[in-house]
Design a protein around this motif. Structure first.
Motif, short mmCIF file in Angstrom:
data_model
loop_
_atom_site.label_atom_id
_atom_site.label_comp_id
_atom_site.label_asym_id
_atom_site.label_seq_id
_atom_site.Cartn_x
_atom_site.Cartn_y
_atom_site.Cartn_z
N ALA A 515 119.97 33.47 54.74
CA ALA A 515 120.87 33.97 54.03
C ALA A 515 121.20 35.45 54.79
O ALA A 515 122.30 35.48 54.84
CB ALA A 515 120.33 34.05 52.70
N ARG A 516 120.38 35.97 54.95
CA ARG A 516 120.65 37.31 55.53
C ARG A 516 121.39 37.24 56.78
O ARG A 516 122.40 37.95 57.01
CB ARG A 516 119.22 38.18 55.91
CG ARG A 516 119.55 39.31 56.61
CD ARG A 516 119.90 40.40 55.14
NE ARG A 516 121.36 40.91 55.51
CZ ARG A 516 121.87 41.16 54.40
NH1 ARG A 516 121.42 41.17 53.14
NH2 ARG A 516 123.21 41.56 54.64
N ALA A 517 121.00 36.26 57.67
CA ALA A 517 122.16 36.07 58.82
C ALA A 517 123.24 35.80 58.62
O ALA A 517 124.22 36.51 59.24
CB ALA A 517 121.40 35.09 60.05
N LEU A 518 123.63 35.01 57.71
CA LEU A 518 125.13 34.44 57.25
C LEU A 518 125.62 35.58 56.47
O LEU A 518 127.01 36.22 56.76
CB LEU A 518 125.08 33.51 56.38
CG LEU A 518 126.24 32.75 56.32
CD1 LEU A 518 126.13 31.24 55.85
CD2 LEU A 518 127.01 33.25 54.95
N VAL A 519 124.95 36.37 55.75
CA VAL A 519 125.63 37.49 55.13
C VAL A 519 125.83 38.73 56.18
O VAL A 519 127.07 39.27 55.92
CB VAL A 519 124.71 38.05 54.05
CG1 VAL A 519 125.18 39.43 53.49
CG2 VAL A 519 124.62 36.98 52.77
N ALA A 536 127.24 32.87 47.06
CA ALA A 536 128.00 34.08 47.49
C ALA A 536 128.74 34.84 46.39
O ALA A 536 129.38 35.77 46.88
CB ALA A 536 129.12 33.64 48.69
N ALA A 537 128.62 34.51 45.24
CA ALA A 537 129.30 35.29 43.90
C ALA A 537 128.50 36.38 43.56
O ALA A 537 128.97 37.11 42.87
CB ALA A 537 129.54 34.06 43.15
N LYS A 538 127.21 36.38 44.09
CA LYS A 538 126.45 37.61 43.24
C LYS A 538 126.22 38.76 44.32
O LYS A 538 125.55 38.56 45.30
CB LYS A 538 125.28 36.97 42.99
CG LYS A 538 125.34 35.71 41.97
CD LYS A 538 124.08 34.85 41.96
CE LYS A 538 124.25 33.64 40.97
NZ LYS A 538 123.03 32.93 41.03
N GLY A 539 126.53 40.01 43.91
CA GLY A 539 126.02 41.06 44.64
C GLY A 539 126.22 41.29 46.06
O GLY A 539 125.93 42.49 46.47
N HIS A 540 127.01 40.49 46.66
CA HIS A 540 127.28 40.77 48.15
C HIS A 540 128.40 41.72 48.55
O HIS A 540 129.42 41.60 47.66
CB HIS A 540 127.48 39.56 48.87
CG HIS A 540 126.28 38.41 48.86
ND1 HIS A 540 125.17 38.80 49.44
CD2 HIS A 540 126.11 37.18 48.50
CE1 HIS A 540 124.23 37.88 49.29
NE2 HIS A 540 124.91 36.87 48.68
N ASN A 541 128.67 42.33 49.42
CA ASN A 541 129.40 43.41 49.58
C ASN A 541 129.99 43.25 51.10
O ASN A 541 129.60 43.48 52.03
CB ASN A 541 128.80 44.93 49.60
CG ASN A 541 129.89 45.87 49.50
OD1 ASN A 541 131.07 45.65 49.30
ND2 ASN A 541 129.33 47.27 49.73
N PHE A 542 131.19 42.62 51.05
CA PHE A 542 131.86 42.38 52.39
C PHE A 542 133.21 43.30 52.57
O PHE A 542 134.26 43.08 51.99
CB PHE A 542 132.39 40.85 52.55
CG PHE A 542 131.14 39.65 52.21
CD1 PHE A 542 129.99 40.18 53.18
CD2 PHE A 542 131.08 38.96 51.08
CE1 PHE A 542 128.85 39.09 52.92
CE2 PHE A 542 130.21 37.80 51.17
CZ PHE A 542 129.08 38.07 51.96
N PRO A 543 132.97 44.03 53.34
CA PRO A 543 134.24 45.27 53.50
C PRO A 543 135.63 44.54 53.87
O PRO A 543 136.44 45.20 53.30
CB PRO A 543 133.63 46.20 54.59
CG PRO A 543 132.08 45.70 54.61
CD PRO A 543 131.88 44.61 54.29
N ASN A 544 135.54 43.52 54.50
CA ASN A 544 136.86 42.90 54.91
C ASN A 544 137.36 41.69 54.30
O ASN A 544 138.45 41.06 54.62
CB ASN A 544 137.22 42.54 56.49
CG ASN A 544 138.36 42.60 56.99
OD1 ASN A 544 139.36 43.51 56.75
ND2 ASN A 544 138.55 41.76 57.99
N LEU A 545 136.72 41.29 53.08
CA LEU A 545 136.95 40.17 52.21
C LEU A 545 138.13 40.76 51.24
O LEU A 545 138.06 41.64 50.44
CB LEU A 545 135.87 39.91 51.46
CG LEU A 545 136.03 38.68 50.65
CD1 LEU A 545 136.58 37.43 51.30
CD2 LEU A 545 134.76 38.23 49.72
N THR A 546 139.29 40.23 51.47
CA THR A 546 140.40 40.66 50.63
C THR A 546 140.88 39.44 49.58
O THR A 546 141.89 39.77 48.78
CB THR A 546 141.50 41.02 51.22
OG1 THR A 546 141.96 40.19 52.35
CG2 THR A 546 141.14 42.47 51.97
#
Length: 720
Positions: A515-519, A536-546
């Motif tokens: 999971a960490r590698a994919l995130v 993927a709906a909880k707590g993750h922070n993807f800077p370029n996801l728009t």
């Protein structure tokens, strides 16, 4: 003076057993002991000691004390309270509290250490090894790594006597948090919330706070500073952070390590048994000051627990529905009360129960109304699938396909969200209409194209997809009905052949490291389109996801679940909240056949308060949680007649109690699981009713046949 020791065993027994304390043993509450039970010797915990003079029965003696850290008295109190609340035997929560001791201590490990003898020939590489060895014994591989040399250099020094093999205790040193590191830079809203909770800590005693902030508002930064305040106030204080998913653990661990210069203790099913034992012992002796873990971490033997944080407190994963059944959010509040600690429930979409408690003043309500920095909440659009349907055999609407294409052109990332694992949720025979089910169960088999198998997600049954229908024998007649994430990925690869696409679900990511590698890959921009379930709906922070596209926004609104509206709003608000968390604005598209539904309209308007007000009014009128309480009874057995006879006997034995209504017995929605028929009662009660007490008294009034199993679920979340 002889004494009697009450010893609780981690087994399905209704109470602690009495044993005589041998002369000179001098037991204390919390001691681990070995005692005889029939022909066996078993391990238990002393829960009480009393004067044994005048007893009229001969008791077997305690055999010996086990040399493990004593279980704190507050943990015993919590275990006993949890059992009463859940209407279960106390041995089950005790077994959870002792889980870290299931495995023996790790054996000593091989290492090398300095002898003081100088080698006959000195080289720069050997100097590096000898300098690194000054820190103390290390494994040969670790010493070579730290010195930046090959393993042969270390071996040469051993051969010449400059290093010698030694055995060292396999005890990981516990790095302590560095409280001198600079604090986080908080915005005024975050600082006000952190300061208020720090004041609550300073006041002492049990307190509860609801940290209610929109997605991306910086709740983690706030509770990091509250944790710092707790650790600074008391050099022995301990902090526990509960997370709903293992996949989130590494991200939160990293945030704590960055803030305090040391990684917290980790506790979840992915931790190896030796590390789990060392973690348990470190918690018990106070060396572990910060623990990050899954719901079972609530049963660890903390000696000075000052703060409990339940992150994503609304999440259904905090409900344990097998074995010992409990809601970790509710038990976290109870443990904080027993410990005299502060409990912080954090969420962007709090449960209605927590919101009600905040409204009533039971919890301090702290709100973060805006995203951190310049980020804004994403624009949410509803796609009416009746007006703009996808092409035949496809699942992505033209509107969503165009949005993904534009996102790719701008070099930004998309998330295609569908909370359904596998390739297709149903396999049907076109010849006879048979729906393929798990043997001896009523659950459908889900097709998984990656493995070529049909899987039951309820029982774990798996079989290779047959070439012919098992029911009628027709060849090539089996068709896949509906989409799962694998099918959405297949379509995305067809539509966007040059895009880098990955799937994030429990079928493709098997452990925290995966999971960490994919995130990390997603955060680093190495993935263009992520197809994902709720993982993927909880707590993750993807800077370029728009862009977030929800494939079947109606999915969790179907069926008779009283929490369907609440769950759908929470899940989709969390999923759409992954978009636009940094400088670039975000968009979310929800594909739906019911755009007029109140839940979807509230999501579009981003008007949580309107949704909550309407949902609360409906619950209050029906007397449902949080305005009333529910409990469920599931009885199961292999013999339908014996099961029916028992549930009728149980129905006739229902106690007369004011403010309690009992519905049933009726067939459970899943009436057959693993060859056992299932019957269900649902109990509704007022908030002033001692519901666990009622359920315990009711169960005791009807003898349970050996072939029947009875499960009681206080405040059920699943209605299967």
């Amino acid at each position: 003076m002889p004494r009697i020791a009450s010893v609780l065993l981690p087994m399905p027994l209704p109470e602690a057993f009495d044993y005589a304390e041998p002369e000179g043993l001098e037991l204390a509450v919390g001691d681990h002991v070995s005692v005889p039970l029939g022909p066996r010797t078993v391990r238990g915990v002393v829960t009480a000691l009393r004067d044994g003079v005048g007893g009229n029965r001969r008791l077997k003696p305690v055999l010996n004390r086990v040399d493990d850290p004593r279980l704190p008295a507050n943990v015993i109190t919590f275990v006993e309270w949890a059992a009463r609340y859940s209407v279960d035997v106390p041995g089950w929560p005790l077994a959870m509290a002792l889980r870290g001791l299931r495995h023996p201590p790790a054996k000593p490990e091989k290492a090398v250490a300095l002898t003081g003898v100088q080698p006959g020939r000195m080289t720069p590489a050997r100097l590096k090894v000898l300098a690194a060895a000054q820190a103390g014994p290390l494994s040969a591989a670790e010493l070579a790594r730290q010195a930046g040399v090959s393993a042969g250099v270390v071996k040469g020094l051993v051969d010449e006597g400059a290093l010698e093999p030694v055995l060292v205790a396999a005890d990981e040193s516990i790095a302590q948090p560095d409280l001198t590191l600079p604090a986080q830079t908080l915005n005024p809203s975050q600082k006000a919330a952190a300061d208020e909770m720090a004041d609550m800590l300073a006041a002492g005693g049990f307190q509860a706070a609801l940290l209610d902030g929109v997605t991306g508002s910086g709740k983690t930064e706030v509770y990091l500073e509250v944790a710092a305040a707790a650790l600074e106030a008391d050099p022995a204080a301990q902090v526990l952070v509960l997370l709903p998913e293992i996949a989130l653990t590494q991200a939160v661990m990293g945030r704590f390590e960055q803030r305090f210069g040391a990684a917290p203790i980790e506790w979840h099913s992915g931790v190896s048994p030796p590390r789990r034992r060392r973690a348990w012992e470190a918690v018990a002796d106070g060396r572990a000051r910060i623990v990050v873990g899954a719901r079972s971490a609530l049963f660890l033997p903390f000696t000075n627990l000052a703060l409990i944080v339940v992150d994503e407190e609304h999440d259904g994963s905090f409900k344990q529905e097998e074995g010992f059944i409990y809601q970790a959010r509710d038990l976290a509040v109870a443990r904080a009360k027993i410990e005299g600690a502060l409990v912080v429930l954090a969420s962007a979409t709090p449960s209605l129960e927590s919101l009600w408690n905040a409204h009533q003043g039971r919890y301090r309500w702290l709100r973060l109304g805006a995203r951190h920095g310049t980020a804004q909440l994403p624009d949410v659009h509803l796609i009416d699938m009746r007006a703009t349907p996808p092409e035949p055999g496809r699942w992505l609407s033209p509107t969503l396909v165009k949005a993904v294409s534009l996102t790719l052109q701008k070099g930004e990332q998309s998330l295609l969200f569908l909370n359904r694992r596998g390739y297709a949720p149903l396999v049907l025979c076109r010849a006879c209409g048979e729906k393929l089910k798990s043997p001896d169960s009523d659950s459908w088999l889900v097709e998984h194209r990656y493995t070529g198998r049909l899987v039951c997600h309820l029982t774990g049954f798996s079989m290779k997809k047959p070439e012919a229908c098992p029911h009628c024998g027709a060849k090539d007649s089996l068709v896949s009905i509906g989409p799962g994430v694998e099918r959405v990925e297949e379509e995305a690869r067809y539509l966007f052949p040059d895009a880098r696409i990955a799937v994030f679900s429990s079928d493709t990511v098997f452990d925290p490291a995966g999971a960490r590698a994919l995130v990390d890959s997603m955060a680093a921009g190495e993935i263009d389109i992520l197809v994902a379930t709720q993982a993927a709906a909880k707590g993750h922070n993807f800077p370029n996801l728009t862009l977030v596209g929800v494939i079947d926004a109606d999915l969790s609104l179907r069926g008779g679940d009283l929490r369907a509206g609440e769950r759908t709003f929470q899940l989709l608000a969390q999923a759409t909240g992954r978009a636009g968390r940094h400088e670039k604005p975000g968009r979310a598209y929800l594909q739906t056949y019911s755009p007029e539904h109140a839940v979807l309209q509230a999501l579009k308007a981003q008007d949580r308060d309107a949704f909550v007000e309407a949902e609360m009014a409906m619950r209050e009128e029906a007397g449902l949680p949080p305005f009333g309480r529910l409990a469920a009874v599931i009885a199961s057995g292999p013999d339908a007649e014996a099961l029916e006879a028992y549930v009728q006997t149980l129905a006739a034995a229902t106690p007369n109690a004011e403010g309690v209504e009992v519905y049933g017995p009726a067939d459970a929605p899943l009436g057959l699981v693993r060859g056992r028929r299932r019957k269900r009662f649902l109990v509704r009660a007022g908030r002033n009713v001692d519901l666990p007490g009622f359920m315990a008294a009711w169960r005791a009034r009807a003898k349970i046949p050996n072939s029947v199993r009875v499960t009681i679920d206080i405040d059920p979340y699943s209605f299967l």
